[in-house]
Design an enzyme around this catalytic site. Structure first.
Site, PDB file in Angstrom:
ATOM      1  N   CYS A   1       5.378  -0.110   7.308  1.00 55.93           N
ATOM      2  CA  CYS A   1       5.068   1.058   6.478  1.00 55.93           C
ATOM      3  C   CYS A   1       6.312   1.414   5.670  1.00 55.93           C
ATOM      4  CB  CYS A   1       4.674   2.225   7.382  1.00 55.93           C
ATOM      5  SG  CYS A   1       4.234   3.713   6.475  1.00 55.93           S
ATOM      6  N   LEU A   2       6.127   1.689   4.386  1.00 58.95           N
ATOM      7  CA  LEU A   2       7.278   2.033   3.545  1.00 58.95           C
ATOM      8  C   LEU A   2       7.950   3.321   4.025  1.00 58.95           C
ATOM      9  CD1 LEU A   2       5.936   1.194  -0.041  1.00 58.95           C
ATOM     10  CD2 LEU A   2       7.529  -0.130   1.369  1.00 58.95           C
TER      11      LEU A   2
ATOM     12  N   HIS B   1      -2.997   7.550   6.522  1.00 57.68           N
ATOM     13  CA  HIS B   1      -1.965   8.423   5.938  1.00 57.68           C
ATOM     14  C   HIS B   1      -2.586   9.716   5.397  1.00 57.68           C
ATOM     15  CE1 HIS B   1       1.880   6.314   6.002  1.00 57.68           C
ATOM     16  NE2 HIS B   1       1.327   5.201   5.575  1.00 57.68           N
TER      17      HIS B   1
ATOM     18  N   GLN C   1       2.957  10.042   1.208  1.00 55.90           N
ATOM     19  CA  GLN C   1       4.238   9.311   1.251  1.00 55.90           C
ATOM     20  C   GLN C   1       5.122   9.606   0.044  1.00 55.90           C
ATOM     21  OE1 GLN C   1       2.164   5.348   2.095  1.00 55.90           O
ATOM     22  NE2 GLN C   1       4.084   5.128   3.204  1.00 55.90           N
TER      23      GLN C   1
ATOM     24  N   HIS D   1      -4.984   1.453   7.064  1.00 57.79           N
ATOM     25  CA  HIS D   1      -3.631   2.003   7.238  1.00 57.79           C
ATOM     26  C   HIS D   1      -3.397   3.158   6.257  1.00 57.79           C
ATOM     27  CE1 HIS D   1       0.899   1.400   7.808  1.00 57.79           C
ATOM     28  NE2 HIS D   1       0.834   2.167   6.728  1.00 57.79           N
ATOM     29  N   GLU D   2      -3.761   2.932   4.987  1.00 61.53           N
ATOM     30  CA  GLU D   2      -3.530   3.970   3.972  1.00 61.53           C
ATOM     31  C   GLU D   2      -4.442   5.169   4.190  1.00 61.53           C
ATOM     32  OE1 GLU D   2      -0.881   3.640   2.389  1.00 61.53           O
ATOM     33  OE2 GLU D   2      -0.669   1.532   2.924  1.00 61.53           O
TER      34      GLU D   2
ATOM     35  N   GLY E   1       0.831  -1.187   0.000  1.00 61.80           N
ATOM     36  CA  GLY E   1       0.000   0.000   0.000  1.00 61.80           C
ATOM     37  C   GLY E   1       0.870   1.242   0.000  1.00 61.80           C
TER      38      GLY E   1
HETATM   39 NI    NI Z   1       2.198   3.299   5.623  1.00 61.22          NI
END
Ligand code: NI
Length: 165
Positions: free
Chosen positions: A89-90, A135, A49, A131-132, A44
């Site tokens: 998380c990236l 963000h 991000q 989760h996304e 995701g």
């Molecule tokens: Ni994330």
């Protein structure tokens, strides 16, 4: 290739704006986000991000054929039933922790052409969408941990960063 911002970057803490104009730049952005996500083997990735303060995220689960794009998402319903599951998380590479979230959700969003859709999701898909979606309000998964666990992760993350330099 879009760069993925990491913890400490202020873009990750900003609020995002709705996408109103569904011009040709939207599918281009979505494709670039999918490429950046897959390049880092993520499942995701949300606009902030990659420094885009717009309500868009992409999801790509291993069991699904192609990536999904969610624009202007709204989570309409969440189950009372909660589950704890490990998230990463990236933007906080290498860090993982169990996060408690609703198991089932109903989400409404638009696709890259602005066409609205509604889906019910459970399992990993429900997890990633939540989760996304976080963000898009500047919320990271570490914010959903106890203070003690968050501090532990932040310390470990800092230590790893120093080792790399
Ligand atoms: Ni994330």
């Amino acid at each position: 290739m879009l760069d993925i911002l990491t913890l400490g970057d202020e873009f990750l803490r900003e609020k995002t704006e709705r996408i109103k104009d569904f011009g040709p730049e939207i599918p281009v952005l979505a494709d670039a986000m999918v490429e950046a996500m897959q390049g880092e083997r993520g499942i995701g990735l949300a606009g902030p991000q990659v420094g885009v303060l717009k309500r868009i995220f992409v999801v790509d689960l291993p069991e699904e054929k192609s990536a999904r794009v969610f624009i202007n998402p709204e989570i309409l319903e969440t189950s009372q039933e909660l589950a704890s599951y490990e998230e990463g998380c990236l933007s906080i590479p290498g860090m993982y922790a169990n996060v408690i979230r609703p198991v089932y959700i109903t989400v409404q969003a638009q696709d890259v052409e602005g066409k609205p859709f509604t889906i019910k999701a459970d399992g990993l898909l429900a997890r990633v969408i939540q989760h996304e979606n976080d963000h898009l309000q500047g919320v990271l998964f570490i914010d959903r941990l106890t203070e003690e666990k968050r501090e532990k992760i932040l310390k470990e993350y800092e230590k790893r960063g120093k080792r790399k330099k």
